[in-house]
Scaffold this motif. Sequence first.
Motif, PDB file in Angstrom:
ATOM      1  N   ARG A 341       0.877  -1.188   0.000  1.00 51.65           N
ATOM      2  CA  ARG A 341       0.000   0.000   0.000  1.00 51.65           C
ATOM      3  C   ARG A 341       0.902   1.223   0.000  1.00 51.65           C
ATOM      4  NH1 ARG A 341      -4.308  -1.884   4.649  1.00 51.65           N
ATOM      5  NH2 ARG A 341      -5.111   0.241   4.364  1.00 51.65           N
ATOM      6  N   ALA A 342       1.157   1.745  -1.191  1.00 47.78           N
ATOM      7  CA  ALA A 342       2.166   2.786  -1.372  1.00 47.78           C
ATOM      8  C   ALA A 342       1.576   4.177  -1.178  1.00 47.78           C
ATOM      9  CB  ALA A 342       2.778   2.673  -2.765  1.00 47.78           C
ATOM     10  N   THR A 343       2.465   5.130  -0.955  1.00 48.24           N
ATOM     11  CA  THR A 343       2.125   6.552  -0.929  1.00 48.24           C
ATOM     12  C   THR A 343       2.751   7.216  -2.152  1.00 48.24           C
ATOM     13  OG1 THR A 343       2.003   6.613   1.480  1.00 48.24           O
ATOM     14  CG2 THR A 343       2.408   8.705   0.374  1.00 48.24           C
ATOM     15  N   ASN A 344       1.950   8.006  -2.865  1.00 50.27           N
ATOM     16  CA  ASN A 344       2.386   8.776  -4.038  1.00 50.27           C
ATOM     17  C   ASN A 344       2.833   7.899  -5.209  1.00 50.27           C
ATOM     18  OD1 ASN A 344       1.854  11.154  -2.613  1.00 50.27           O
ATOM     19  ND2 ASN A 344       3.944  11.257  -1.809  1.00 50.27           N
ATOM     20  N   ASP A 345       2.347   6.679  -5.278  1.00 50.93           N
ATOM     21  CA  ASP A 345       2.570   5.851  -6.469  1.00 50.93           C
ATOM     22  C   ASP A 345       1.850   6.507  -7.651  1.00 50.93           C
ATOM     23  OD1 ASP A 345       1.518   3.612  -8.361  1.00 50.93           O
ATOM     24  OD2 ASP A 345       3.110   2.615  -7.249  1.00 50.93           O
ATOM     25  N   PHE A 346       2.494   6.474  -8.818  1.00 50.52           N
ATOM     26  CA  PHE A 346       1.952   7.204  -9.969  1.00 50.52           C
ATOM     27  C   PHE A 346       0.603   6.679 -10.452  1.00 50.52           C
ATOM     28  CE2 PHE A 346       6.504   8.421 -10.569  1.00 50.52           C
ATOM     29  CZ  PHE A 346       6.320   9.782 -10.390  1.00 50.52           C
ATOM     30  N   HIS A 347       0.309   5.400 -10.223  1.00 51.29           N
ATOM     31  CA  HIS A 347      -1.037   4.913 -10.541  1.00 51.29           C
ATOM     32  C   HIS A 347      -2.091   5.756  -9.814  1.00 51.29           C
ATOM     33  CE1 HIS A 347       1.436   1.212 -11.072  1.00 51.29           C
ATOM     34  NE2 HIS A 347       0.566   0.883 -12.009  1.00 51.29           N
ATOM     35  N   GLY A 348      -1.813   6.049  -8.560  1.00 43.74           N
ATOM     36  CA  GLY A 348      -2.764   6.809  -7.754  1.00 43.74           C
ATOM     37  C   GLY A 348      -2.772   8.289  -8.082  1.00 43.74           C
ATOM     38  N   LEU A 349      -1.581   8.852  -8.318  1.00 45.67           N
ATOM     39  CA  LEU A 349      -1.514  10.280  -8.626  1.00 45.67           C
ATOM     40  C   LEU A 349      -2.228  10.593  -9.935  1.00 45.67           C
ATOM     41  CD1 LEU A 349       2.162  11.252  -7.644  1.00 45.67           C
ATOM     42  CD2 LEU A 349       0.130  11.066  -6.196  1.00 45.67           C
ATOM     43  N   GLY A 350      -1.989   9.772 -10.949  1.00 43.50           N
ATOM     44  CA  GLY A 350      -2.643  10.010 -12.235  1.00 43.50           C
ATOM     45  C   GLY A 350      -4.140   9.871 -12.152  1.00 43.50           C
ATOM     46  N   ALA A 351      -4.593   8.806 -11.507  1.00 37.36           N
ATOM     47  CA  ALA A 351      -6.035   8.597 -11.375  1.00 37.36           C
ATOM     48  C   ALA A 351      -6.675   9.721 -10.564  1.00 37.36           C
ATOM     49  CB  ALA A 351      -6.308   7.240 -10.723  1.00 37.36           C
ATOM     50  N   PHE A 352      -5.978  10.184  -9.531  1.00 36.24           N
ATOM     51  CA  PHE A 352      -6.510  11.286  -8.727  1.00 36.24           C
ATOM     52  C   PHE A 352      -6.706  12.534  -9.577  1.00 36.24           C
ATOM     53  CE2 PHE A 352      -6.161  15.118  -6.256  1.00 36.24           C
ATOM     54  CZ  PHE A 352      -6.949  14.873  -5.152  1.00 36.24           C
ATOM     55  N   LEU A 353      -5.707  12.891 -10.389  1.00 36.56           N
ATOM     56  CA  LEU A 353      -5.808  14.104 -11.202  1.00 36.56           C
ATOM     57  C   LEU A 353      -6.955  14.010 -12.203  1.00 36.56           C
ATOM     58  CD1 LEU A 353      -2.028  14.813 -11.859  1.00 36.56           C
ATOM     59  CD2 LEU A 353      -3.565  16.133 -10.381  1.00 36.56           C
ATOM     60  N   ILE A 354      -7.099  12.856 -12.836  1.00 32.14           N
ATOM     61  CA  ILE A 354      -8.197  12.675 -13.787  1.00 32.14           C
ATOM     62  C   ILE A 354      -9.536  12.849 -13.082  1.00 32.14           C
ATOM     63  CG2 ILE A 354      -9.341  10.974 -15.263  1.00 32.14           C
ATOM     64  CD1 ILE A 354      -6.481   9.855 -15.832  1.00 32.14           C
ATOM     65  N   MET A 355      -9.666  12.236 -11.914  1.00 30.33           N
ATOM     66  CA  MET A 355     -10.889  12.368 -11.116  1.00 30.33           C
ATOM     67  C   MET A 355     -11.106  13.809 -10.673  1.00 30.33           C
ATOM     68  SD  MET A 355     -11.568  11.048  -7.233  1.00 30.33           S
ATOM     69  CE  MET A 355     -10.353  12.263  -6.674  1.00 30.33           C
ATOM     70  N   ASN A 356     -10.061  14.434 -10.145  1.00 27.68           N
ATOM     71  CA  ASN A 356     -10.232  15.766  -9.567  1.00 27.68           C
ATOM     72  C   ASN A 356     -10.590  16.794 -10.629  1.00 27.68           C
ATOM     73  OD1 ASN A 356     -10.123  17.236  -7.022  1.00 27.68           O
ATOM     74  ND2 ASN A 356      -8.414  18.371  -7.936  1.00 27.68           N
ATOM     75  N   GLU A 357     -10.021  16.672 -11.815  1.00 29.99           N
ATOM     76  CA  GLU A 357     -10.373  17.620 -12.879  1.00 29.99           C
ATOM     77  C   GLU A 357     -11.813  17.420 -13.349  1.00 29.99           C
ATOM     78  OE1 GLU A 357      -8.547  20.349 -13.919  1.00 29.99           O
ATOM     79  OE2 GLU A 357      -7.551  19.728 -12.074  1.00 29.99           O
ATOM     80  N   GLN A 358     -12.337  16.219 -13.191  1.00 26.32           N
ATOM     81  CA  GLN A 358     -13.750  15.980 -13.524  1.00 26.32           C
ATOM     82  C   GLN A 358     -14.688  16.506 -12.442  1.00 26.32           C
ATOM     83  OE1 GLN A 358     -15.608  14.840 -16.005  1.00 26.32           O
ATOM     84  NE2 GLN A 358     -17.506  14.605 -14.868  1.00 26.32           N
ATOM     85  N   LEU A 359     -14.324  16.344 -11.162  1.00 28.14           N
ATOM     86  CA  LEU A 359     -15.280  16.581 -10.080  1.00 28.14           C
ATOM     87  C   LEU A 359     -15.087  17.866  -9.295  1.00 28.14           C
ATOM     88  CD1 LEU A 359     -15.291  13.074 -10.048  1.00 28.14           C
ATOM     89  CD2 LEU A 359     -17.067  13.806  -8.466  1.00 28.14           C
ATOM     90  N   ARG A 360     -13.924  18.498  -9.397  1.00 26.93           N
ATOM     91  CA  ARG A 360     -13.688  19.676  -8.540  1.00 26.93           C
ATOM     92  C   ARG A 360     -14.727  20.755  -8.865  1.00 26.93           C
ATOM     93  NH1 ARG A 360     -11.016  23.935 -10.366  1.00 26.93           N
ATOM     94  NH2 ARG A 360     -10.055  24.321  -8.336  1.00 26.93           N
ATOM     95  N   GLY A 361     -15.305  21.308  -7.833  1.00 25.38           N
ATOM     96  CA  GLY A 361     -16.292  22.360  -8.012  1.00 25.38           C
ATOM     97  C   GLY A 361     -17.703  21.864  -8.308  1.00 25.38           C
ATOM     98  N   ARG A 362     -17.866  20.548  -8.437  1.00 28.51           N
ATOM     99  CA  ARG A 362     -19.209  20.031  -8.728  1.00 28.51           C
ATOM    100  C   ARG A 362     -20.014  19.894  -7.443  1.00 28.51           C
ATOM    101  NH1 ARG A 362     -20.371  18.303 -13.685  1.00 28.51           N
ATOM    102  NH2 ARG A 362     -18.664  18.215 -15.175  1.00 28.51           N
TER     103      ARG A 362
END
Length: 362
Positions: A341-362
């Motif tokens: 269970r890693a911290t700042n693994d790129f699988h998670g960072l990339g998925a987070f950015l894709i999600m956040n750009e879709q949902l931020r402000g909604r």
Amino acid sequence: MLLGDDDTGAIDWSTAMIDSTMARYTPTTIGGWSYPVGLYLYGQYLTYQRTHDARYLTYIKSYVDRFVAADGSIGQSFNNLDSMQAGRLLTILHHETGQDRYRIAARKIRDRLNTYPRTTEGGFWHATSDSRAHQLWADGVYMVNPFLVEYGKEFADATYAHDEAAKQLYVYGSHLQVGNGLLRHAWDESKTVSWADPQTGLAPEHWCRAVGWYSMALVNVLDAIPADHPRRTRLLALLTKLAAGLERYQDPATGRWFQVIDKGGRSDNWTETSCSSMFTYALSRGAQQGYLDAHYTDVAQRGYQGVLAKIAVGGDGRTNLTDISIGTNVGDYAYYVARTRATNDFHGLGAFLIMNEQLRGR
């Protein structure tokens, strides 16, 4: 502090994460040509499109230019689907710069598909190596198909790209999706590999990130193909069934999803951040686009709040995203839950950015 605030005074987690990652790695030290780095940098590009921060695009170009020569040559053989994912950056850079070298490099991936091995129904093998022969992994649809439809749009090859991408998602889904709506991690047409059920060829478990890759690819391809595409109705049916399964297995306590999705009741199972971001994105985008019922907006919002609970600012002023599964092969339940269970693994960072750009402000 590296954190950027938006106009409401709240933390802009996308820019905070990117600034933190750029402080940790240069375009040279971030890693080789790979799909986790490609995924992360794609998320960085989405944030660039919103913020127009030139540093973000310059960083992506500096990374890609390590691998693409001035004449467009690229030293990748593209003998597995994973190696194709970062090809999205080639299409992006051609679009942003107009430089022909990125078209030439991207064309190498497109041409590789002409001879790439397939199952009898035309599904791309996960890789050309003997250990992956005849196998469809749910992960693989994201590695090639979003690139393909974006390539088709950028380089006037949309008819082929739409047909191929829709076919791949359908072939994969027809084998991997089971009655509960979820997808098994993989399928072996030969039914001979150790993890395959000897009757069905299916892997034993629903590993969350594999299903996450498929969910995002499905939405990306539906966004690209025409409304009258002959496979569209079938792809929508796959997404509708998958969304119902995801809603059913969402953890009511956290809003996230478990590493082995349908076995959240087991004490050693744990909620995983990258897949939770992927599902949140796919459900939100699917509802926004009318592919899914509007109530999935609420399901996605629960997922979003669950993922936001996993990001925080450390003492150094940089973001940390926790509980990300490292890269994973096909295995059994014990194998998946024991993954680091890693911290700042790129699988998670990339998925987070894709999600956040879709949902931020909604």
